[in-house]
Design an enzyme around this catalytic site. Sequence first.
Site, PDB file in Angstrom:
ATOM      1  N   TRP A 159       0.829  -1.213   0.000  1.00  0.00           N
ATOM      2  CA  TRP A 159       0.000   0.000   0.000  1.00  0.00           C
ATOM      3  C   TRP A 159       0.864   1.265   0.000  1.00  0.00           C
ATOM      4  O   TRP A 159       0.485   2.282  -0.570  1.00  0.00           O
ATOM      5  CB  TRP A 159      -0.996  -0.010   1.156  1.00  0.00           C
ATOM      6  N   LYS A 191      -6.688   8.220   9.275  1.00  0.00           N
ATOM      7  CA  LYS A 191      -7.447   8.561  10.482  1.00  0.00           C
ATOM      8  C   LYS A 191      -8.113   9.921  10.376  1.00  0.00           C
ATOM      9  O   LYS A 191      -8.984  10.245  11.154  1.00  0.00           O
ATOM     10  CB  LYS A 191      -6.514   8.559  11.707  1.00  0.00           C
ATOM     11  N   HIS A 252       7.551   7.218  14.952  1.00  0.00           N
ATOM     12  CA  HIS A 252       7.236   6.186  15.938  1.00  0.00           C
ATOM     13  C   HIS A 252       8.380   5.185  16.025  1.00  0.00           C
ATOM     14  O   HIS A 252       8.970   4.840  15.013  1.00  0.00           O
ATOM     15  CB  HIS A 252       5.983   5.394  15.523  1.00  0.00           C
ATOM     16  N   PRO A 255       7.730   1.463  14.733  1.00  0.00           N
ATOM     17  CA  PRO A 255       6.697   1.922  13.815  1.00  0.00           C
ATOM     18  C   PRO A 255       5.703   0.793  13.569  1.00  0.00           C
ATOM     19  O   PRO A 255       5.984  -0.354  13.908  1.00  0.00           O
ATOM     20  CB  PRO A 255       7.494   2.221  12.547  1.00  0.00           C
ATOM     21  N   TYR A 257       4.813  -0.022  10.484  1.00  0.00           N
ATOM     22  CA  TYR A 257       5.321  -0.663   9.256  1.00  0.00           C
ATOM     23  C   TYR A 257       6.722  -0.145   9.012  1.00  0.00           C
ATOM     24  O   TYR A 257       7.041   1.001   9.328  1.00  0.00           O
ATOM     25  CB  TYR A 257       4.386  -0.428   8.059  1.00  0.00           C
ATOM     26  N   LEU A 260      10.314   3.973   6.302  1.00  0.00           N
ATOM     27  CA  LEU A 260      10.407   5.206   7.092  1.00  0.00           C
ATOM     28  C   LEU A 260       9.294   6.196   6.769  1.00  0.00           C
ATOM     29  O   LEU A 260       9.038   6.503   5.603  1.00  0.00           O
ATOM     30  CB  LEU A 260      11.758   5.892   6.881  1.00  0.00           C
ATOM     31  N   HIS A 261       8.633   6.683   7.798  1.00  0.00           N
ATOM     32  CA  HIS A 261       7.561   7.665   7.631  1.00  0.00           C
ATOM     33  C   HIS A 261       7.523   8.572   8.847  1.00  0.00           C
ATOM     34  O   HIS A 261       8.006   8.212   9.929  1.00  0.00           O
ATOM     35  CB  HIS A 261       6.218   6.967   7.409  1.00  0.00           C
ATOM     36  N   VAL A 262       6.975   9.759   8.638  1.00  0.00           N
ATOM     37  CA  VAL A 262       6.936  10.781   9.689  1.00  0.00           C
ATOM     38  C   VAL A 262       5.490  11.259   9.854  1.00  0.00           C
ATOM     39  O   VAL A 262       4.783  11.477   8.868  1.00  0.00           O
ATOM     40  CB  VAL A 262       7.862  11.965   9.318  1.00  0.00           C
TER      41      VAL A 262
END
Lengths: 321, 321
Positions: A159, A191, A252, A255, A257, A260-262
């Site tokens: 995804w 969300k 996180h 995380p 998943y 890397l995400h912010v």
Amino acid sequence: MAEAPRTKRKREEEDGAAAHDGAAATDPFPLAELRLRRVLRESARDKAVFLHGEVRGGGDGTDAVVILEKTPFQEEKVSELLKKHTKLELQMRNDIYSTYHLYPPPELSEIKTTVVYPATEKHLQKYLRQEVHLIRETWEDYKNITLPFIQSQSFSIQWVYNILEKKAEADRIIHENPDPCNGFVLVPDFKWNQNQLDDLYLIALVHRRDVKSLRDLTAEHLPLLRNILQEGTEAVAKRFGVPGSQLRIYLHYQPSYYHLHVHFTALGYDAPGSSVERAHLLADVIDNLAMDSMYYQKRALTFTLRADELLLKKFQEAGRV
Amino acid sequence: MAEAPRTKRKREEEDGAAAHDGAAATDPFPLAELRLRRVLRESARDKAVFLHGEVRGGGDGTDAVVILEKTPFQEEKVSELLKKHTKLELQMRNDIYSTYHLYPPPELSEIKTTVVYPATEKHLQKYLRQEVHLIRETWEDYKNITLPFIQSQSFSIQWVYNILEKKAEADRIIHENPDPCNGFVLVPDFKWNQNQLDDLYLIALVHRRDVKSLRDLTAEHLPLLRNILQEGTEAVAKRFGVPGSQLRIYLHYQPSYYHLHVHFTALGYDAPGSSVERAHLLADVIDNLAMDSMYYQKRALTFTLRADELLLKKFQEAGRV
């Protein structure tokens, strides 16, 4: 874990999720035919409930997770709500204080509904309420326990790739820096329904695919992280009029998943997962890496694990819990 | 501040509340005739909104505070809700995930309504949202703005000294290490009624009086901090049966009073002030100081200030906000 009782609607592809019936994913979801099996979890504070349901087909039913969450009030509709309530019942009165039950018309009481269908056993486990345990993971623990665990799990993050490749949600992109090494895509989080700014929630997904989490970050990633901080803040100010002084920007660890995400959330919104035992401010991460490139390969990191998480079992087997 | 946007439904009699018109307090409240003046505050997470309204009478209108809060789902009514929704609109679909807007019938979407009527100016002020601003304080900012501000304010912390000297709350002490340099006293926080462990909340107050906050800490304080972590955890396990893996142990920056203290809260309790923009895990503080004695005299620190706080004005005057 502070967020344990809260809603969690992150999208993770677990093993087996890919094995679902392609047809089912494109059919409209038959909510009224859903048979409720059990309540997996509820959050009185968030006004949310996580359900395990079953859709009857030819043979055995197919499992689904259905998450219902009441939505925040919209300021422009409050006057209407006060006038158009269908019923107002007095509950209690004491001096100048009184309480009532107010029953609004359907159009003023939307419920955000999230469906995972078909759902696997892993999805069900994920949403089931669990005890939480605090872990203090040293770098040795990471190398010996966490990393092998991550590698042994074939978490699918299709995804994420769909978004990065514009195969899904392309119309939702708020900002993109297309650089393959230091670029990223900023999209509204699932969300957030985008109807009000109070619970603003966006996610920056990096283009490069070789950074699993905070643990992988070194000074090499500073240009990427600074781009996210600066361009992300500017894009949110431009599109939504929310200045940087009103944003909580963080990663996180662990995380949900490993791409890397912010997270970008409204400062006034007490977002799930923004507690100290899970969130790391991006500005702090940048300063720590600028001070010591190996900071996150040295320092112990704290996080919580739920009783049913396999990683907890790995820590237990290693005698670290 | 993490707790700023939350609902607060305590009833406090403010000055002037007693001066209301006795007749008005017994009449039924005319909600449909209420004219909305403004939204005082809203909480997206709690799905609550605080309104300032006016009820038209003979002359000028009479002020009222109206609090609307959506109610938690009731388990026994969830099946009904799935079947009896009036409308279901698809919002988004990606792979096995989809989101919808569901519009429930009135009887399944109650809103808890609290009225304060007549309301005084103090009631209005109490419920009015204060904007919060994120500050990133460098060490220079601390020396030039924050420290002079702290020194100019004569914050009384007599209540802390009363506890340390056993002049107050002596019977509430859970644990004490009497060492004047590396010792501390552990007491239940006022916010915890000690009736249940879910919201366990204790405070460790250090005996020495020369440490204002996190900013003052160096490697010199490591024995003190390690004592608090180890002895505090043991004392909580012994007295309350709550193990260390179920505790969140942290400092606030900015703290609410400038005498070093450490918070112990139940991990499952989403305690006010436990978000990443205010809380610092004691274990992280110890590791940072062990790595670099001057860590907290170098690093920028993030915190929030409410619009009515004098320290914010000082940052604004210095052109730092």
